[in-house]
Design an enzyme around this catalytic site. Structure first.
Site, PDB file in Angstrom:
ATOM      1  N   HIS A 136       0.822  -1.214   0.000  1.00 50.42           N
ATOM      2  CA  HIS A 136       0.000   0.000   0.000  1.00 50.42           C
ATOM      3  C   HIS A 136       0.854   1.263   0.000  1.00 50.42           C
ATOM      4  O   HIS A 136       0.623   2.193  -0.789  1.00 50.42           O
ATOM      5  CB  HIS A 136      -0.932   0.003   1.220  1.00 50.42           C
ATOM      6  CG  HIS A 136      -1.706   1.269   1.357  1.00 50.42           C
ATOM      7  ND1 HIS A 136      -1.273   2.317   2.140  1.00 50.42           N
ATOM      8  CD2 HIS A 136      -2.851   1.678   0.769  1.00 50.42           C
ATOM      9  CE1 HIS A 136      -2.137   3.306   2.048  1.00 50.42           C
ATOM     10  NE2 HIS A 136      -3.107   2.939   1.233  1.00 50.42           N
ATOM     11  N   ARG A 171      29.572  -4.072 -17.415  1.00 54.02           N
ATOM     12  CA  ARG A 171      30.639  -4.710 -16.639  1.00 54.02           C
ATOM     13  C   ARG A 171      30.078  -5.796 -15.721  1.00 54.02           C
ATOM     14  O   ARG A 171      29.190  -5.533 -14.919  1.00 54.02           O
ATOM     15  CB  ARG A 171      31.368  -3.669 -15.786  1.00 54.02           C
ATOM     16  CG  ARG A 171      32.042  -2.562 -16.560  1.00 54.02           C
ATOM     17  CD  ARG A 171      32.695  -1.575 -15.588  1.00 54.02           C
ATOM     18  NE  ARG A 171      33.391  -0.503 -16.264  1.00 54.02           N
ATOM     19  CZ  ARG A 171      32.848   0.652 -16.589  1.00 54.02           C
ATOM     20  NH1 ARG A 171      31.572   0.881 -16.319  1.00 54.02           N
ATOM     21  NH2 ARG A 171      33.558   1.591 -17.191  1.00 54.02           N
ATOM     22  N   ARG A 222      31.195  -7.308 -20.936  1.00 54.96           N
ATOM     23  CA  ARG A 222      32.602  -7.635 -20.725  1.00 54.96           C
ATOM     24  C   ARG A 222      32.728  -8.688 -19.635  1.00 54.96           C
ATOM     25  O   ARG A 222      32.175  -8.533 -18.547  1.00 54.96           O
ATOM     26  CB  ARG A 222      33.382  -6.375 -20.328  1.00 54.96           C
ATOM     27  CG  ARG A 222      34.885  -6.569 -20.278  1.00 54.96           C
ATOM     28  CD  ARG A 222      35.588  -5.274 -19.913  1.00 54.96           C
ATOM     29  NE  ARG A 222      35.402  -4.927 -18.514  1.00 54.96           N
ATOM     30  CZ  ARG A 222      35.830  -3.779 -17.955  1.00 54.96           C
ATOM     31  NH1 ARG A 222      36.433  -2.886 -18.712  1.00 54.96           N
ATOM     32  NH2 ARG A 222      35.625  -3.554 -16.681  1.00 54.96           N
ATOM     33  N   GLU A 271      42.936  -2.157 -25.164  1.00 54.97           N
ATOM     34  CA  GLU A 271      43.384  -1.343 -24.037  1.00 54.97           C
ATOM     35  C   GLU A 271      44.869  -1.535 -23.742  1.00 54.97           C
ATOM     36  O   GLU A 271      45.399  -0.942 -22.795  1.00 54.97           O
ATOM     37  CB  GLU A 271      42.556  -1.687 -22.799  1.00 54.97           C
ATOM     38  CG  GLU A 271      42.555  -3.172 -22.466  1.00 54.97           C
ATOM     39  CD  GLU A 271      41.511  -3.558 -21.435  1.00 54.97           C
ATOM     40  OE1 GLU A 271      41.070  -2.685 -20.678  1.00 54.97           O
ATOM     41  OE2 GLU A 271      41.131  -4.741 -21.398  1.00 54.97           O
ATOM     42  N   GLY A 323      39.307   0.702 -24.662  1.00 56.38           N
ATOM     43  CA  GLY A 323      39.298   1.041 -23.243  1.00 56.38           C
ATOM     44  C   GLY A 323      40.351   2.112 -23.007  1.00 56.38           C
ATOM     45  O   GLY A 323      41.523   1.805 -22.779  1.00 56.38           O
ATOM     46  N   SER A 324      39.933   3.356 -23.103  1.00 55.04           N
ATOM     47  CA  SER A 324      40.919   4.448 -23.132  1.00 55.04           C
ATOM     48  C   SER A 324      41.621   4.649 -21.793  1.00 55.04           C
ATOM     49  O   SER A 324      42.739   5.173 -21.750  1.00 55.04           O
ATOM     50  CB  SER A 324      40.246   5.755 -23.571  1.00 55.04           C
ATOM     51  OG  SER A 324      39.137   6.052 -22.753  1.00 55.04           O
ATOM     52  N   ASN A 325      41.021   4.213 -20.688  1.00 50.97           N
ATOM     53  CA  ASN A 325      41.669   4.387 -19.385  1.00 50.97           C
ATOM     54  C   ASN A 325      42.952   3.560 -19.297  1.00 50.97           C
ATOM     55  O   ASN A 325      44.043   4.081 -19.012  1.00 50.97           O
ATOM     56  CB  ASN A 325      40.714   3.991 -18.253  1.00 50.97           C
ATOM     57  CG  ASN A 325      39.549   4.938 -18.124  1.00 50.97           C
ATOM     58  OD1 ASN A 325      39.616   6.087 -18.539  1.00 50.97           O
ATOM     59  ND2 ASN A 325      38.464   4.453 -17.549  1.00 50.97           N
ATOM     60  N   ASP A 326      42.823   2.241 -19.537  1.00 54.19           N
ATOM     61  CA  ASP A 326      44.014   1.386 -19.476  1.00 54.19           C
ATOM     62  C   ASP A 326      44.975   1.677 -20.618  1.00 54.19           C
ATOM     63  O   ASP A 326      46.202   1.597 -20.455  1.00 54.19           O
ATOM     64  CB  ASP A 326      43.605  -0.091 -19.495  1.00 54.19           C
ATOM     65  CG  ASP A 326      43.341  -0.631 -18.094  1.00 54.19           C
ATOM     66  OD1 ASP A 326      44.010  -0.170 -17.147  1.00 54.19           O
ATOM     67  OD2 ASP A 326      42.460  -1.483 -17.940  1.00 54.19           O
ATOM     68  N   CYS A 358      34.517   2.884 -25.326  1.00 54.20           N
ATOM     69  CA  CYS A 358      33.635   2.864 -24.156  1.00 54.20           C
ATOM     70  C   CYS A 358      34.287   3.563 -22.963  1.00 54.20           C
ATOM     71  O   CYS A 358      33.846   3.401 -21.828  1.00 54.20           O
ATOM     72  CB  CYS A 358      33.259   1.433 -23.786  1.00 54.20           C
ATOM     73  SG  CYS A 358      34.668   0.352 -23.470  1.00 54.20           S
TER      74      CYS A 358
END
Length: 812
Positions: free
Chosen positions: A429, A519, A587, A689, A710-713, A760
């Site tokens: 409710h 992820r 992934r 990456e 994977g631009s970070n790694d 990504c």
């Protein structure tokens, strides 16, 4: 006497709302038109509104009711309660007309005879003419009485149904919507009981009640009669079924959650109590109330009901359905259906984002989030409508904190900034009313009335996914309102990065071409919580505490292995279904050893590495004898999502794969566990990456369907720095010329090899000039976080406009 006083349920339909009310009209409509399609609905009869008006006329109560209504000060809860109580008491004690009671009893005896009983058990439900209408949600304002047996009990129940037309909530609603108090009539549905006290019952919606996502059936249920679910006395089991693949014949249960079913309602054992609550035994508490085949059958029926009403009304008509399983026959029944009246009336295109700065906030308690808003206010703890902590009167803007609510609470709830309850689930409710009112609510908190203090300033946040959080003090909130209809068209396909399955449905209506990155780590960390190898091998570790924790986690599942596979498949499936049929790139897990170490039981299986960022992670784990069985569980979960649930839009992606030889080894392991590239349309992507992925892109491309940058790694490894180190953070830059040159090389090579390439990473979301570089180079897709969609689309539009791009690139 008018022949319309009593009618069989099958003789009424939606054209008869004026005499049968919304509930009865809907039941009759379904019996006539859906029974032939296999939908089971219990039989019964309708006591029409003519009987109600005759009762009022012969009792002489009409003038008294009008006078009492006129006296009500609708700004005063006490005034409303006083007049409502007086009216109900007068009706409940009025003499029932003899001829009318004779007709009702005759119909009841005929119904009993149909079921070969002298006095069968029936449900007696109110059905108002202003109920279940598309422009006003009056459902649940009047009373229902279960397990009514015998003529005397039936007449009492009918009279009490008449009285319930004047509950405080019903009076308040009719005043709000300007319905004439005596023009609204009430019919009564007398329906054969389904013996769900010996099985299970609940509610189902042909829509996700929180996000309004239209492609799922949401089912809540518990053992016993269904009243405790609506009342919020228990937290029910929850099931989600994905409609599109279910229509294709797939077993598309995309989520299951075990509720806290510590009580159940059964038949009473004497005439003084038609129903009673008893403790649920431990086996039932740890068992889902429906088998999978029952969940799918119920979902099929809910879709049939929605399809029928949609065709009948000429527009999409999501439905709110009540169901029950008969414990004697084992058969499933639909016992009510009404239109859903919240999300179906919302204007499409608006996207409101609430964001609370909780970085320094103290978490007080949490529960199930209802809505997506955030509100602050002073705690007002109420154990009942007559019992307030320290006698503090409820003020507009207070946060209502209580055990659970019922319709009598609604005048109070209308004043609340937020609602917090100890008990209840998504369809209780408190949750239903909070959605109607647009008030954030957190239900099923367990012990909020103990943890929170009267007059304490708190913030209730429902903007962080399925869970709602209560924070100490007033937390700063940012609100952003956007209109999707104002966004320009772009040629570059824009995909989304989705971490949390619980947020997927809320983001599904954003402009997108699928999901560029989902992820698994988020699902494993937040929903599975245990190291996969600990699940498989905990019994051999002689760690009683660990085994006990795992037993608690896995209750309701056949085994620890099934727990991991199903939990992971549910998380992936919620994301895949939200964006179906567009690609969803999932992934495989990419935990580092220090992150796996922190999972339950992880310390037994993880090494200590000096630099886990470039250690045993990604592909190197999957074929390792020390981790291969755990990776096998991931493969089985993906196979279940694609082949059993039918979500073949799922694409798998291998992270941190250093060499082509590694890629081939991983593919062999995948094949061993039932995942083979090309089989059943399975596509395989590779995270680009590591510089080796780009230098050897032509070789990698022979064995995959696409790259995802994977631009970070890649930035970390190109520039030779640890992105977790603050000492070199000033050097970290995805737009460094060396990184951009590698990206340019990859895009060129991928196109020459005929494979797709997207990105990504966070770079395009944060830096419009980086997005411009990628668009100019001809990248196939850009995937961004949902909160970056609007600014990224605008940036890409400006870039494409400046470049006068004519070629639309389709990411297929």
């Amino acid at each position: 006497m008018d022949q319309r006083i009593i009618l069989p349920l099958e003789k009424v339909g939606l054209q008869d709302i004026a005499i049968a009310g919304g509930k009865c009209a809907s039941l009759g409509e379904m019996i006539s038109n859906l029974s032939g399609l296999g939908v089971e609905i219990p039989g019964g009869f309708v006591i029409t509104t003519d009987a109600y008006h005759q009762f009022l006329e012969q009792s002489g109560l009409g003038n008294m009711i009008q006078e009492e209504i006129a006296r009500i000060n609708f700004d005063s809860v006490e005034s409303l309660r006083r007049s409502g109580s007086k009216i109900r008491h007068a009706i409940s004690n009025a003499k029932f007309p003899h001829e009318l009671s004779h007709r009702i009893i005759a119909a009841y005896e005929e119904l009993s005879h149909r079921y070969d009983q002298s006095a069968t058990d029936v449900a007696v439900r109110s059905s108002a003419t202003a109920e279940d209408l598309p422009d006003a949600s009056f459902a649940g304002q009047q009373e229902s009485f279960l397990n009514v047996r015998g003529p005397a009990a039936l007449i009492d129940a009918v009279r009490n149904c008449f009285a319930s037309l004047f509950t405080d909530r019903a009076i308040s609603y009719r005043h709000q919507f300007h319905f004439d108090i005596l023009e609204v009539g009430l019919s009564v549905c007398v329906q054969k009981m389904v013996r769900s006290d010996l099985a299970s019952s609940g509610v189902a919606f042909s829509i996700d009640t929180e996000s309004g996502f239209k492609d799922v059936v949401l089912i809540n249920g518990a053992f016993g009669l269904g009243e405790p679910i609506v009342q919020g006395a228990i937290s029910p089991d929850e099931f989600l079924v994905f409609k599109p693949t279910r229509r294709a014949g797939k077993a598309s249960i995309i989520d299951k959650k075990l509720g806290v079913k510590d009580q159940l309602m059964i038949y009473g054992d004497d005439t003084d109590s038609r129903t009673r609550m008893i403790p649920t035994d431990k086996t039932q508490q740890q068992t889902f109330c429906l088998k999978d085949e029952q969940v799918l059958q119920l979902a099929d029926w809910v879709m049939l009901i929605e399809d029928y009403y949609t065709k009948l009304k000429g527009h999409w008509s999501p439905m709110d359905v009540e169901w029950a399983v008969d414990g004697l026959s084992g058969k499933l029944y639909i016992v009510q259906a009404r239109p859903e009246t919240i999300h179906s009336r919302k204007a499409p295109g608006k996207f409101t984002k609430y964001e609370a700065d909780t970085s320094s906030a103290k978490l007080l308690c949490k529960g199930i989030a209802v809505g997506d808003g955030i509100a602050s206010g002073r705690v007002n703890i109420m154990y009942s409508l007559d019992k307030r902590v320290e006698g503090h009167e409820f003020q507009a803007g207070d946060v209502l904190v209580t055990d659970m609510t019922d319709p009598d609470w609604e005048p109070i709830m209308k004043k609340a900034a937020a609602i917090i309850t100890n008990k209840g689930g998504r369809t209780c409710h408190a949750a239903i009313v909070a959605r109607e009112m647009g008030v954030p609510a957190i239900v099923g908190c367990g012990n909020a009335t103990d943890l929170l203090q009267a007059q304490q300033l708190i913030t209730a946040s429902c903007a962080e996914g399925d869970e709602g959080f209560v924070y100490d003090g007033e937390v700063p909130v940012t609100t952003t309102v956007s209109d999707i209809n104002d966004l320009p068209a772009i040629d570059t396909p824009l995909m989304l990065n989705i971490g949390s399955p619980s947020m997927a449905f809320k983001y599904a209506h954003l402009p997108h071409r699928g999901v560029g990155l989902a992820r698994e780590e988020f699902i494993i960390n937040n929903f599975i919580q245990a190291h996969p190898l600990a699940l498989l091998h905990h019994q051999s570790l002689n760690d009683a505490s660990l085994s006990n924790s795992i037993r608690k986690l896995t209750r309701g599942f056949a085994s620890e292995k099934e727990y991991f596979i199903q939990k992971l498949s549910f998380g992936v499936a919620k994301i895949a279904s939200a964006f179906y049929p567009e690609k969803v790139i999932v992934r495989f897990s990419d935990f580092k050893s220090n992150e796996y170490y922190n999972l339950l039981g992880g310390h037994y299986f993880e090494p200590s590495e000096e630099n886990p960022m470039i250690g045993w992670r990604g592909a190197s784990r999957y074929y390792s004898p020390d981790y291969k069985p755990a990776f096998g569980l991931e493969c089985e979960a993906i196979r279940h999502v694609r082949e059993v649930m039918g979500l073949d839009n799922v694409v798998v992606m291998i992270p941190f794969c250093r060499t082509v030889e590694e890629l081939l080894k991983v593919q062999e392991v995948m094949k061993e566990y039932g995942l083979e590239r090309g089989q059943h349309g399975l596509q395989l992507y590779l995270m680009a990456e590591i510089p080796s992925n780009i230098i050897l892109a032509r070789e990698f491309a022979k064995h995959i369907d696409g790259f995802s940058i994977g631009s970070n790694d890649l930035t970390q490894l190109t520039l030779g720095l640890d992105r977790d180190s603050s000492l070199v953070a000033h050097l970290y830059n995805e737009r460094n010329p060396a990184v951009k040159e590698l990206l340019r090389m990859l895009i060129r090579t991928a196109k020459e090899c005929g494979v797709k390439v997207g990105i990504c990473g966070q770079g395009p979301s944060d830096f419009p000039d980086f997005a411009q570089f990628l668009v100019e180079e001809g990248i196939d897709s850009i995937s961004v976080t949902p909160d970056s969609v609007f600014k990224t689309i605008q940036a890409i539009h400006n870039i494409e406009k400046a470049l006068d791009r004519q070629d639309a690139r389709l990411f297929v």
